[in-house]
Design a protein around this motif. Sequence first.
Motif, PDB file in Angstrom:
ATOM      1  N   ASP A   1       0.644   5.745  -1.002  1.00  0.00           N
ATOM      2  CA  ASP A   1      -0.345   6.962  -1.025  1.00  0.00           C
ATOM      3  C   ASP A   1       0.268   8.197  -1.934  1.00  0.00           C
ATOM      4  OD1 ASP A   1       1.209   8.049   0.585  1.00  0.00           O
ATOM      5  OD2 ASP A   1       0.096   8.346   2.148  1.00  0.00           O
TER       6      ASP A   1
ATOM      7  N   PHE B   1     -11.183   5.855  -1.325  1.00  0.00           N
ATOM      8  CA  PHE B   1     -10.865   4.854  -2.276  1.00  0.00           C
ATOM      9  C   PHE B   1     -10.972   3.401  -2.047  1.00  0.00           C
ATOM     10  CE2 PHE B   1      -8.197   9.027  -3.075  1.00  0.00           C
ATOM     11  CZ  PHE B   1      -8.615   9.269  -4.148  1.00  0.00           C
ATOM     12  N   HIS B   2     -10.575   2.877  -0.791  1.00  0.00           N
ATOM     13  CA  HIS B   2     -10.601   1.758  -0.456  1.00  0.00           C
ATOM     14  C   HIS B   2     -11.199   1.582   0.966  1.00  0.00           C
ATOM     15  CE1 HIS B   2      -7.669   0.214  -3.498  1.00  0.00           C
ATOM     16  NE2 HIS B   2      -7.147   1.750  -3.243  1.00  0.00           N
TER      17      HIS B   2
ATOM     18  N   LEU C   1     -13.146   0.381  -3.764  1.00  0.00           N
ATOM     19  CA  LEU C   1     -12.888  -0.704  -4.097  1.00  0.00           C
ATOM     20  C   LEU C   1     -13.030  -1.685  -2.560  1.00  0.00           C
ATOM     21  CD1 LEU C   1      -9.907  -1.650  -6.348  1.00  0.00           C
ATOM     22  CD2 LEU C   1     -12.265  -2.001  -6.908  1.00  0.00           C
TER      23      LEU C   1
ATOM     24  N   THR D   1      -9.173  -4.389 -10.932  1.00  0.00           N
ATOM     25  CA  THR D   1      -8.257  -3.197 -10.828  1.00  0.00           C
ATOM     26  C   THR D   1      -9.007  -2.001 -11.030  1.00  0.00           C
ATOM     27  OG1 THR D   1      -8.170  -3.317 -13.463  1.00  0.00           O
ATOM     28  CG2 THR D   1      -6.495  -4.497 -12.175  1.00  0.00           C
ATOM     29  N   GLU D   2      -8.513  -1.099 -10.557  1.00  0.00           N
ATOM     30  CA  GLU D   2      -9.268   0.321 -10.788  1.00  0.00           C
ATOM     31  C   GLU D   2      -8.190   1.432 -11.190  1.00  0.00           C
ATOM     32  OE1 GLU D   2     -12.052   2.138 -11.330  1.00  0.00           O
ATOM     33  OE2 GLU D   2     -12.996   1.083  -9.904  1.00  0.00           O
TER      34      GLU D   2
ATOM     35  N   ILE E   1      -6.683  -5.818  -7.007  1.00  0.00           N
ATOM     36  CA  ILE E   1      -6.816  -6.866  -5.718  1.00  0.00           C
ATOM     37  C   ILE E   1      -7.014  -8.258  -6.453  1.00  0.00           C
ATOM     38  CG2 ILE E   1      -8.624  -7.609  -4.032  1.00  0.00           C
ATOM     39  CD1 ILE E   1      -9.169  -4.667  -3.719  1.00  0.00           C
TER      40      ILE E   1
ATOM     41  N   ALA F   1      -4.802   0.634  -8.644  1.00  0.00           N
ATOM     42  CA  ALA F   1      -5.094  -0.273  -7.483  1.00  0.00           C
ATOM     43  C   ALA F   1      -5.464  -1.656  -8.236  1.00  0.00           C
ATOM     44  CB  ALA F   1      -6.238   0.112  -6.578  1.00  0.00           C
TER      45      ALA F   1
ATOM     46  N   LEU G   1     -12.670  -4.986   0.010  1.00  0.00           N
ATOM     47  CA  LEU G   1     -11.855  -6.347  -0.110  1.00  0.00           C
ATOM     48  C   LEU G   1     -12.177  -6.910   1.467  1.00  0.00           C
ATOM     49  CD1 LEU G   1      -9.979  -8.476  -0.916  1.00  0.00           C
ATOM     50  CD2 LEU G   1      -8.106  -6.745   0.018  1.00  0.00           C
TER      51      LEU G   1
ATOM     52  N   THR H   1      -2.157  -0.757  -4.063  1.00  0.00           N
ATOM     53  CA  THR H   1      -2.819   0.392  -4.468  1.00  0.00           C
ATOM     54  C   THR H   1      -1.694   1.538  -4.082  1.00  0.00           C
ATOM     55  OG1 THR H   1      -4.670   1.930  -4.085  1.00  0.00           O
ATOM     56  CG2 THR H   1      -3.781   0.966  -2.103  1.00  0.00           C
TER      57      THR H   1
ATOM     58  N   HIS I   1       0.159   5.377   4.053  1.00  0.00           N
ATOM     59  CA  HIS I   1       0.897   4.107   3.856  1.00  0.00           C
ATOM     60  C   HIS I   1       2.077   4.570   2.603  1.00  0.00           C
ATOM     61  CE1 HIS I   1      -1.661   1.708   6.578  1.00  0.00           C
ATOM     62  NE2 HIS I   1      -2.528   1.931   5.731  1.00  0.00           N
TER      63      HIS I   1
ATOM     64  N   ASN J   1      -9.613   3.950   3.467  1.00  0.00           N
ATOM     65  CA  ASN J   1      -8.692   5.180   2.967  1.00  0.00           C
ATOM     66  C   ASN J   1      -9.427   6.077   2.308  1.00  0.00           C
ATOM     67  OD1 ASN J   1      -6.916   2.179   2.286  1.00  0.00           O
ATOM     68  ND2 ASN J   1      -6.314   3.746   4.123  1.00  0.00           N
TER      69      ASN J   1
ATOM     70  N   LEU K   1       0.693  -1.193  -0.118  1.00  0.00           N
ATOM     71  CA  LEU K   1      -0.028  -0.094   0.062  1.00  0.00           C
ATOM     72  C   LEU K   1       0.731   1.332  -0.107  1.00  0.00           C
ATOM     73  CD1 LEU K   1      -2.568  -1.003   2.570  1.00  0.00           C
ATOM     74  CD2 LEU K   1      -2.340  -1.622   0.131  1.00  0.00           C
TER      75      LEU K   1
ATOM     76  N   TYR L   1      -3.233   4.456  -3.583  1.00  0.00           N
ATOM     77  CA  TYR L   1      -4.397   5.354  -2.750  1.00  0.00           C
ATOM     78  C   TYR L   1      -4.740   5.148  -1.563  1.00  0.00           C
ATOM     79  CZ  TYR L   1      -4.841   7.277  -7.696  1.00  0.00           C
ATOM     80  OH  TYR L   1      -4.533   8.270  -8.724  1.00  0.00           O
ATOM     81  N   ALA L   2      -3.865   4.626  -0.799  1.00  0.00           N
ATOM     82  CA  ALA L   2      -4.092   4.215   0.589  1.00  0.00           C
ATOM     83  C   ALA L   2      -3.257   5.355   1.515  1.00  0.00           C
ATOM     84  CB  ALA L   2      -3.809   2.655   1.012  1.00  0.00           C
TER      85      ALA L   2
ATOM     86  N   GLU M   1      -3.360  -7.484  -2.699  1.00  0.00           N
ATOM     87  CA  GLU M   1      -4.074  -6.144  -2.606  1.00  0.00           C
ATOM     88  C   GLU M   1      -2.725  -5.148  -2.507  1.00  0.00           C
ATOM     89  OE1 GLU M   1      -6.228  -4.130   0.224  1.00  0.00           O
ATOM     90  OE2 GLU M   1      -6.944  -2.784  -0.909  1.00  0.00           O
TER      91      GLU M   1
END
Lengths: 367, 367, 367, 367
Positions: free
Chosen positions: A151, B142-143, B238, A203-204, A228, A226, B240, A244, A250, B259, A149, A246-247, A242
């Motif tokens: 960001d 986003f997540h 998304l 995916t996104e 998963i 992203a 999960l 991304t 992190h 997130n 993850l 966009y977390a 997973e």
Amino acid sequence: MGRTHSNGYNRVSSFFPELAYRPILKAACSRNKERVEAFAAQWGYESTETDWKALIARDDIDAIDICTPNNLHAEIAIAAANAGKMILCEKPLSSTLGDANKMAAAIKKAGVKNTVWYNYRRVPAVTLAKQLIDSGKLGKIFHYRANFLQDWTISPDLPQGGEGLWRLDVDAAGSGVTGDLLAHCIDTALWLNGGIKDVSAVTEIFIKERLHQESGKVEKISIDDACIFHCHFANGSLGLFESTRYARGHKALYTFEINGEHASIRWDLHDMNRLEYFDHRDESIVRGWRSILVTDGDQPYMDKWWVPGLIIGYEHTFVHQVADFLKSLETEEDCAPTFKDALETQKVCAAVIESANSRSWMEIKDV
Amino acid sequence: MGRTHSNGYNRVSSFFPELAYRPILKAACSRNKERVEAFAAQWGYESTETDWKALIARDDIDAIDICTPNNLHAEIAIAAANAGKMILCEKPLSSTLGDANKMAAAIKKAGVKNTVWYNYRRVPAVTLAKQLIDSGKLGKIFHYRANFLQDWTISPDLPQGGEGLWRLDVDAAGSGVTGDLLAHCIDTALWLNGGIKDVSAVTEIFIKERLHQESGKVEKISIDDACIFHCHFANGSLGLFESTRYARGHKALYTFEINGEHASIRWDLHDMNRLEYFDHRDESIVRGWRSILVTDGDQPYMDKWWVPGLIIGYEHTFVHQVADFLKSLETEEDCAPTFKDALETQKVCAAVIESANSRSWMEIKDV
Amino acid sequence: MGRTHSNGYNRVSSFFPELAYRPILKAACSRNKERVEAFAAQWGYESTETDWKALIARDDIDAIDICTPNNLHAEIAIAAANAGKMILCEKPLSSTLGDANKMAAAIKKAGVKNTVWYNYRRVPAVTLAKQLIDSGKLGKIFHYRANFLQDWTISPDLPQGGEGLWRLDVDAAGSGVTGDLLAHCIDTALWLNGGIKDVSAVTEIFIKERLHQESGKVEKISIDDACIFHCHFANGSLGLFESTRYARGHKALYTFEINGEHASIRWDLHDMNRLEYFDHRDESIVRGWRSILVTDGDQPYMDKWWVPGLIIGYEHTFVHQVADFLKSLETEEDCAPTFKDALETQKVCAAVIESANSRSWMEIKDV
Amino acid sequence: MGRTHSNGYNRVSSFFPELAYRPILKAACSRNKERVEAFAAQWGYESTETDWKALIARDDIDAIDICTPNNLHAEIAIAAANAGKMILCEKPLSSTLGDANKMAAAIKKAGVKNTVWYNYRRVPAVTLAKQLIDSGKLGKIFHYRANFLQDWTISPDLPQGGEGLWRLDVDAAGSGVTGDLLAHCIDTALWLNGGIKDVSAVTEIFIKERLHQESGKVEKISIDDACIFHCHFANGSLGLFESTRYARGHKALYTFEINGEHASIRWDLHDMNRLEYFDHRDESIVRGWRSILVTDGDQPYMDKWWVPGLIIGYEHTFVHQVADFLKSLETEEDCAPTFKDALETQKVCAAVIESANSRSWMEIKDV
């Protein structure tokens, strides 16, 4: 990545003095003459080149280290293999599965020593995890989960392409987080838990277009922001992955956890010197997750560094890989992951992208 | 669950003295006369019944609390609704989506106050998460990820069915971890992050057969030991989700993380009084995940308990739900999650199981 | 503290149904009639008194629970003992060592059952620590350290004295953090690690005067805002204790750690359901601090509560002490800590204050 | 320590290419010829010496780095200063306060650039703590506490003296944990929180005699195995320090915490890339300790290393100190801590030992 590799070459002989071979930094190569000369001065390279073909043509070069964007790996690696050079290649193997196959075939034909920089295998805590799993401590495996993850791409003002941002440009990178981040998770997983049979992915793309630094125009984003997926491993366990960018919160949170019948292990990159371990066979009233600070001399690689309790960092993993590569030159052993190993990771990545695009399960087969 | 609910009724008036209504424990009901009498004595019920129909027939009962195995919820709830009783029902709403629909319809028709015991909404830290999200602190989402990990069914010697083990018997439970554990995760997710559009799932049965305590025979296991799914939320994020009873080392590890563009939140049940919060708008050099100990009087429910720093436990969530249910009797408000809300969770659970069985994406639609 | 004790009495019989005795809440007593009646209604007391002497005079009262400010403990306890009542007394035993001695003597003479509410002994994780130490797992002890950190008196605008703030008034409290917070640390330490031989202390008053709520005047502060001491235990180990109400960020951070030849233990109140345990005899490569979530049925008291993984809170410690007190009525056992035990803690507290005042080591002797 | 320093010299120019000066490893010196030659080969020294006086006599040497046992620092440093060499000296300054005074005087007279290897000031998280304190974020300081816990001398079979164990021999080391470990804590404390006025200490020798490796006889141990002290800082805050080599489970657990009116900070060496920060001015419902992963480019030194999220290790602190020393050659600035600064630490250490021996408070005065 040129800095981490160069640092690895520069440091290995002080910390692994027992090795028969020492790397010599003969030449640095990059298209920009001024910058490659500055780089060479900073890191101690004897000479520079601006054309990689010239580099490969040189007789005084035994090994080629490839740190270009993904889409350039194949041509260089195949040429280097054909020239009989040893090859150390950045991950992922390539931007396409087709190229990756060709690279693996070329290497096999050339019979040269090779390795791919999936450096996280050589975090001492991760290597220790491998040893614990191989020792049978975990028993039958039920679950494997990993994520990576970040960001750093949340701002829509971040451009794509060009200097430092080729990872957002599908032409250069091939894929987004799948090849950049999940590839690390998959490499570790295949190593720790064996082969993956099939995958189901999503995916996104959260931000659909960005200014391209090279064209100067706002262009469509085609890499995955992203990804998963869940999967079946050949050993019957379920996998969950997973990744991304966009977390929020992190930076480089690569974590994995493996749950076995008797014991479980988890690890994360932000606290990379620790391994968490739970053993159900401990006496019940004092059973708990152990936070193992992997800094003792009897733990992997740690006899090379400092006294117990004193940690190492990210770049040490590259020193370890250089050391193991050099060691492999003394033996018949390969320095894993080889191109052949990295091809397996590439197959999983390709199946993941295909699964996401087709909204269906994909099997991993020989290509 | 009869113990946690009874404790909730017994404690609420001391801690929420401002409420207009107080619960009176009129009767406990269970098929085994001896045991229900012991239970009633222990928890202060005025009387006992061994036939739930007799209970519903009593005029001195205003509300029915349903704690039976899942497959019995529907008949009791529908009868109670038809009799004009208020209903508090254990989760999941039912063992089948068909029954759940009928229950929601019956409740709607009867117009009685109702609630479903998805108690984790009322962990103060979780309620605080809801407030933070609603306040807009996170920005675009986003997540969302959640899991619920346990390890109590790893032994193949554990039987299924009967006393304490009906959760492993598909006839009584309907599903395995999906209805038992993921239902909690889904309820929280729908509350915090809005509706789910579609799901792609995989389930696994690791131990294929177990001795059935009632039949005395080894019988096939048909509930899901583990379930993983990813999904799209209506807000574009998304999702999960993972649940298992084979994650060695985890007892009741319900965790979630969300997130957003500006901030992220995570929580886990093992350390339920803490909320982790990251806010990107903090000054950059001192930005980090905050570990918020949710024990202050200005945080949800905590003005009712002790001084700052002193924590509460699992059963307090039931006290909170009782309090909110009693409060709803003074107002026009519902005490969420209602049967209507719980039906949405049931729809997602049903789609998850169907997706796993069909190895394909399933949309969540009105039924 | 009246709330926590009342809750303990109200809950004990549901969770410890095997006990031969059940507490009956005969009467609540406080000087303010209106408030004691509200309290009695809220907590289920049958009657009220506004004069504690009237309470002690009643024949229908078997036990007296003392929750007054510290300086009132002695007179009430001695009168209750003389009247043959069982006594449960809030900690510390008294505001002065002289009074504490008289109380212990009166109790001894009366021969009545008694206990002092050092409730933290009955956090399951702390009780487990005691069991591990008693089992010899730690071997010879080298170090014991504890602290109790709060931050609620940092504002100079906070007044002293009167409602809720008698703890800042030396006349009511006797001492500051020493009697209020360190007394807990010392009680646990004496229990886990045996007697203390001598102490060297320092105290500090950071804010020298505050408005007194009763006099309406700014008055000198004479209680200790902070106290640190080190000491020798009789077993040869070194002790280190600290307490303050000026540690920004800590609400009720009571922590202790004990280091033995073979193993170490640490605990903190903010995460009170966890015990950290390190055992040097574990296999070296997987040695680490274990985070034990103390929620299993084979761990102290936890068979009374919920399934593994589900935690309990602060007030459960009082339920446990009530249960153990009731159990002691069935046996010849005392319910520790008794007045005699609490007197030992009081001696240490007195020596700590005297050491700080005299800037010299003080021995703990019989008084 | 020769390895960490040499690594610092070898790496600094690659990571701090902007510096005007680059270290050249002219000579390594040690009494054993064979070993110093191996060392020189491993670390890239151009030549070797076996007599430090010969080293100082060389014209091609600008700076002397002293890594000997503590009791040899003074003679070498004074000779080097007299010869006009720059000096980098391992901590503590000396084994006695008398020698330390002479060293500081010699340096002052010689006017040479100098620094003492209290390397932990240059952990980026610790440097960040200094910046936060200096910025006034914490407000008035109430408490400072630090400890340094190890467990490597618990076995009575461990000998003293000679190769690798001179730290247990009072003649070579001067003191035990006080000079070895607490000196680090004190250096950081003086830097972060200002001067110490007086101390009250206790020391302990848990294992009274050990085989001496050089004499071959069992000899009395005279160094302190453990040391605890409390103190007053000049700014009115209370200090608390502890160090031991008998804290089972801790390898190199150097931690500190500072509590201010508005904010608090804590740090520990085992997780050295993190800084914990609590700010009371945060919005109350989301107030909590922040875990800051100090890896961003705007945090101290971290623009020199890797991308955010990727950590560094113990030896980087030495690279930073080399860089700052080299930088100081370009400016009028000293590279703290200088001999003068280290003398202040030595004074506190001396007072601590004297306080423990005399069982009384000791003031820190100019000597």
